[in-house]
Design a protein around this motif. Structure first.
Motif, PDB file in Angstrom:
ATOM      1  N   UNK A  76      45.388  49.330  36.676  1.00 61.51           N
ATOM      2  CA  UNK A  76      45.265  50.072  37.928  1.00 61.51           C
ATOM      3  C   UNK A  76      45.402  51.576  37.723  1.00 61.51           C
ATOM      4  N   UNK A  77      45.804  51.981  36.545  1.00 61.29           N
ATOM      5  CA  UNK A  77      45.961  53.417  36.303  1.00 61.29           C
ATOM      6  C   UNK A  77      44.667  54.051  35.815  1.00 61.29           C
ATOM      7  N   UNK A  78      43.774  53.251  35.256  1.00 56.17           N
ATOM      8  CA  UNK A  78      42.517  53.794  34.734  1.00 56.17           C
ATOM      9  C   UNK A  78      41.374  52.819  34.952  1.00 56.17           C
ATOM     10  N   UNK A  79      40.685  52.956  36.087  1.00 57.81           N
ATOM     11  CA  UNK A  79      39.572  52.061  36.403  1.00 57.81           C
ATOM     12  C   UNK A  79      38.435  52.194  35.396  1.00 57.81           C
ATOM     13  N   UNK A  80      38.369  53.360  34.760  1.00 58.20           N
ATOM     14  CA  UNK A  80      37.237  53.643  33.879  1.00 58.20           C
ATOM     15  C   UNK A  80      37.417  53.091  32.468  1.00 58.20           C
ATOM     16  N   UNK A  81      38.568  52.477  32.206  1.00 66.51           N
ATOM     17  CA  UNK A  81      38.802  51.911  30.879  1.00 66.51           C
ATOM     18  C   UNK A  81      38.681  50.389  30.947  1.00 66.51           C
ATOM     19  N   UNK A  82      37.856  49.830  30.067  1.00 66.02           N
ATOM     20  CA  UNK A  82      37.704  48.373  30.005  1.00 66.02           C
ATOM     21  C   UNK A  82      38.855  47.791  29.195  1.00 66.02           C
ATOM     22  N   UNK A  83      39.472  46.753  29.721  1.00 69.47           N
ATOM     23  CA  UNK A  83      40.642  46.175  29.047  1.00 69.47           C
ATOM     24  C   UNK A  83      40.488  44.667  28.950  1.00 69.47           C
ATOM     25  N   UNK A  84      40.700  44.148  27.754  1.00 70.08           N
ATOM     26  CA  UNK A  84      40.700  42.697  27.561  1.00 70.08           C
ATOM     27  C   UNK A  84      42.055  42.276  27.021  1.00 70.08           C
ATOM     28  N   UNK A  85      42.606  41.231  27.600  1.00 69.28           N
ATOM     29  CA  UNK A  85      43.906  40.717  27.154  1.00 69.28           C
ATOM     30  C   UNK A  85      43.744  39.268  26.733  1.00 69.28           C
ATOM     31  N   UNK A  86      44.145  38.958  25.510  1.00 73.92           N
ATOM     32  CA  UNK A  86      44.124  37.561  25.070  1.00 73.92           C
ATOM     33  C   UNK A  86      45.536  37.108  24.721  1.00 73.92           C
ATOM     34  N   UNK A  87      45.788  35.812  24.913  1.00 69.09           N
ATOM     35  CA  UNK A  87      47.052  35.222  24.477  1.00 69.09           C
ATOM     36  C   UNK A  87      46.738  33.980  23.664  1.00 69.09           C
ATOM     37  N   UNK A  88      47.274  33.918  22.477  1.00 68.13           N
ATOM     38  CA  UNK A  88      46.992  32.812  21.563  1.00 68.13           C
ATOM     39  C   UNK A  88      45.489  32.537  21.487  1.00 68.13           C
ATOM     40  N   UNK A  89      44.703  33.622  21.347  1.00 70.51           N
ATOM     41  CA  UNK A  89      43.263  33.632  21.144  1.00 70.51           C
ATOM     42  C   UNK A  89      42.452  33.184  22.355  1.00 70.51           C
ATOM     43  N   UNK A  90      43.090  33.070  23.494  1.00 67.36           N
ATOM     44  CA  UNK A  90      42.333  32.768  24.723  1.00 67.36           C
ATOM     45  C   UNK A  90      42.303  34.002  25.620  1.00 67.36           C
ATOM     46  N   UNK A  91      41.113  34.314  26.164  1.00 64.02           N
ATOM     47  CA  UNK A  91      41.014  35.467  27.052  1.00 64.02           C
ATOM     48  C   UNK A  91      41.739  35.166  28.366  1.00 64.02           C
ATOM     49  N   UNK A  92      42.702  36.016  28.706  1.00 62.04           N
ATOM     50  CA  UNK A  92      43.500  35.818  29.909  1.00 62.04           C
ATOM     51  C   UNK A  92      43.061  36.782  31.013  1.00 62.04           C
ATOM     52  N   UNK A  93      42.769  38.024  30.640  1.00 56.88           N
ATOM     53  CA  UNK A  93      42.298  39.031  31.609  1.00 56.88           C
ATOM     54  C   UNK A  93      41.127  39.783  31.005  1.00 56.88           C
ATOM     55  N   UNK A  94      40.171  40.085  31.864  1.00 56.87           N
ATOM     56  CA  UNK A  94      39.062  40.897  31.401  1.00 56.87           C
ATOM     57  C   UNK A  94      38.699  41.867  32.508  1.00 56.87           C
ATOM     58  N   UNK A  95      39.117  43.101  32.350  1.00 53.99           N
ATOM     59  CA  UNK A  95      38.832  44.122  33.341  1.00 53.99           C
ATOM     60  C   UNK A  95      37.705  44.990  32.820  1.00 53.99           C
ATOM     61  N   UNK A  96      36.545  44.941  33.512  1.00 59.01           N
ATOM     62  CA  UNK A  96      35.463  45.807  33.044  1.00 59.01           C
ATOM     63  C   UNK A  96      35.613  47.193  33.648  1.00 59.01           C
ATOM     64  N   UNK A  97      35.013  48.172  32.990  1.00 58.61           N
ATOM     65  CA  UNK A  97      35.122  49.553  33.466  1.00 58.61           C
ATOM     66  C   UNK A  97      34.484  49.662  34.843  1.00 58.61           C
ATOM     67  N   UNK A  98      35.131  50.408  35.733  1.00 60.21           N
ATOM     68  CA  UNK A  98      34.623  50.581  37.099  1.00 60.21           C
ATOM     69  C   UNK A  98      34.491  52.064  37.414  1.00 60.21           C
ATOM     70  N   UNK A  99      33.464  52.374  38.187  1.00 56.82           N
ATOM     71  CA  UNK A  99      33.333  53.747  38.661  1.00 56.82           C
ATOM     72  C   UNK A  99      34.313  53.926  39.812  1.00 56.82           C
ATOM     73  N   UNK A 100      34.506  55.167  40.260  1.00 52.53           N
ATOM     74  CA  UNK A 100      35.430  55.440  41.350  1.00 52.53           C
ATOM     75  C   UNK A 100      35.035  54.669  42.615  1.00 52.53           C
ATOM     76  N   UNK A 101      33.717  54.616  42.856  1.00 50.59           N
ATOM     77  CA  UNK A 101      33.216  53.945  44.061  1.00 50.59           C
ATOM     78  C   UNK A 101      33.503  52.438  44.026  1.00 50.59           C
ATOM     79  N   UNK A 102      33.529  51.915  42.820  1.00 49.07           N
ATOM     80  CA  UNK A 102      33.743  50.485  42.631  1.00 49.07           C
ATOM     81  C   UNK A 102      35.217  50.130  42.441  1.00 49.07           C
ATOM     82  N   UNK A 103      36.069  51.148  42.588  1.00 50.73           N
ATOM     83  CA  UNK A 103      37.498  50.990  42.284  1.00 50.73           C
ATOM     84  C   UNK A 103      38.153  49.805  42.953  1.00 50.73           C
TER      85      UNK A 103
END
Ligand code: ADP
Ligand code: MG
Length: 323
Positions: A173-200
């Motif tokens: 939530x601090x940086x909409x423009x940064x894409x972030x992927x989080x995996x736990x034990x090799x499984x994707x748990x979160x996938x936040x794609x980069x968003x523009x301000x309008x798409x915030x």
């Protein structure tokens, strides 16, 4: 040493989530637009952060691991006006002193990638070539392997991972423009794609829940030097996800939370405060972020003014449910 002493030495490595926080903040400071966070066994076994940021030059690798080596603060005056997230130059040193840490990096302008390794209190003695795309990967293995007392305080894998997940949400939530992927034990748990301000709002909804896209009121208030924008859920909504940011840093500041609560009280009286995501942008000279080592609290030079500004702004967004 003077500079070092004036910066309160904070204990940065409390648990796996605090390691993730420091490393991801470093990636953001390095201008990364894509960050991968790989966790194994709640972070106890492995924390790996990969970014596409500006990288660390071969000659700086060992230095990056030594205490109070920061490339982000040039003088004491800078402390007054901190813009980058990290500034103490102690995170990598502290983390490597309680783990087995591998640092691999390649700045775009460097031909080859290089890697440094540090284990416990033994500083990296040698730097070796490796294969790595532009950017940096930091691997932290066996956290607290040499500090049994602290290892004892680690909770279950599930609990430690839930702390990491919550932390990653706050960063997302601090940086909409940064894409972030989080995996736990090799499984994707979160996938936040980069968003523009309008798409915030899509990022907000992905982190805080669909309610934010469907029911939240969006407000913008203030002007240069003191501005606020926020998504606020209606009173009665059971979603109580609450996030607050000051100049892009996640905060859990008493003054801010108090002001938000007061805004609700003034409009709808004593009721449960629903979820909100609030961003305050203030002239960096009007705020001291060096109050708390974990950096969750700030000190506003004009506390009263900031408090009242937040109350007035949030009041415009307080809505009873189904209004
Ligand atoms: P600080 O962030 O307070 O400067 P750290 O110990 O977290 O201190 O990092 C030390 C230094 O290592 C940073 O100042 C930066 O120059 C470099 N560094 C760390 N992580 C990264 C990264 N992901 N990309 C580029 N440089 C990095
Ligand atoms: Mg840092």
């Amino acid at each position: 040493a003077r500079l070092a002493n004036q910066i309160a030495a904070g204990e940065v490595v409390e648990r796996p989530a605090s390691v993730v926080k420091e490393l991801v903040e470093n990636s953001i400071d390095a201008g990364a637009t894509r960050i991968h966070i790989d966790i194994e066994r709640g972070g106890h076994k492995l924390i790996r952060i990969r970014d596409n940021g500006k990288g660390i030059a071969k000659g700086e690798l060992t230095l990056a691991l030594s205490r109070h080596a920061t490339s982000k603060l040039k003088s004491l005056d800078d402390l007054e006006c901190i813009l980058s997230l990290g500034f103490r130059g102690e995170a990598l040193a502290s983390i490597s002193s309680v783990s087995r840490l591998t640092l691999s990096s390649k700045p775009a302008e460097q031909e080859t990638a290089w890697q440094a390794f540090a284990e416990g209190r033994d500083m990296a003695v040698q730097v070796q070539p490796t294969a790595h795309p532009d950017g940096t990967t930091i691997e932290v293995k066996d956290l607290f392997f040499n500090t049994p007392a602290r290892r004892k305080f680690l909770r279950t894998e599930k609990t430690e991972f839930s702390h990491i997940d919550e932390l990653v949400k706050r960063i997302a939530l601090s940086r909409f423009d940064v894409a972030i992927t989080l995996t736990h034990n090799q499984k994707v748990v979160r996938q936040y794609r980069a968003r523009s301000k309008e798409d915030g709002v899509k990022r907000v909804a992905q982190v805080g829940g669909k309610d934010f896209e469907q029911q939240a009121t969006y407000i913008e208030s203030g002007s240069e030097g003191l501005m606020l924008h926020a998504w606020v859920l209606p009173v009665g909504c059971t979603n109580s996800a609450q996030y607050t940011y000051v100049n892009g840093r996640m905060m859990r500041d008493k003054l801010i939370l108090h002001a938000i609560r007061q805004a609700f009280e003034e409009v709808v009286g004593e009721q449960e405060v629903p979820g909100f995501v609030v961003y305050l942008e203030i002239d960096p000279r009007q705020v001291d972020v060096n109050v708390h080592p974990a950096k969750h609290e700030v000190r506003f030079h004009q506390a009263r003014l900031v408090h009242d500004f937040i109350v007035q702004a949030i009041k415009q967004a307080v809505m009873p449910l189904n209004s």
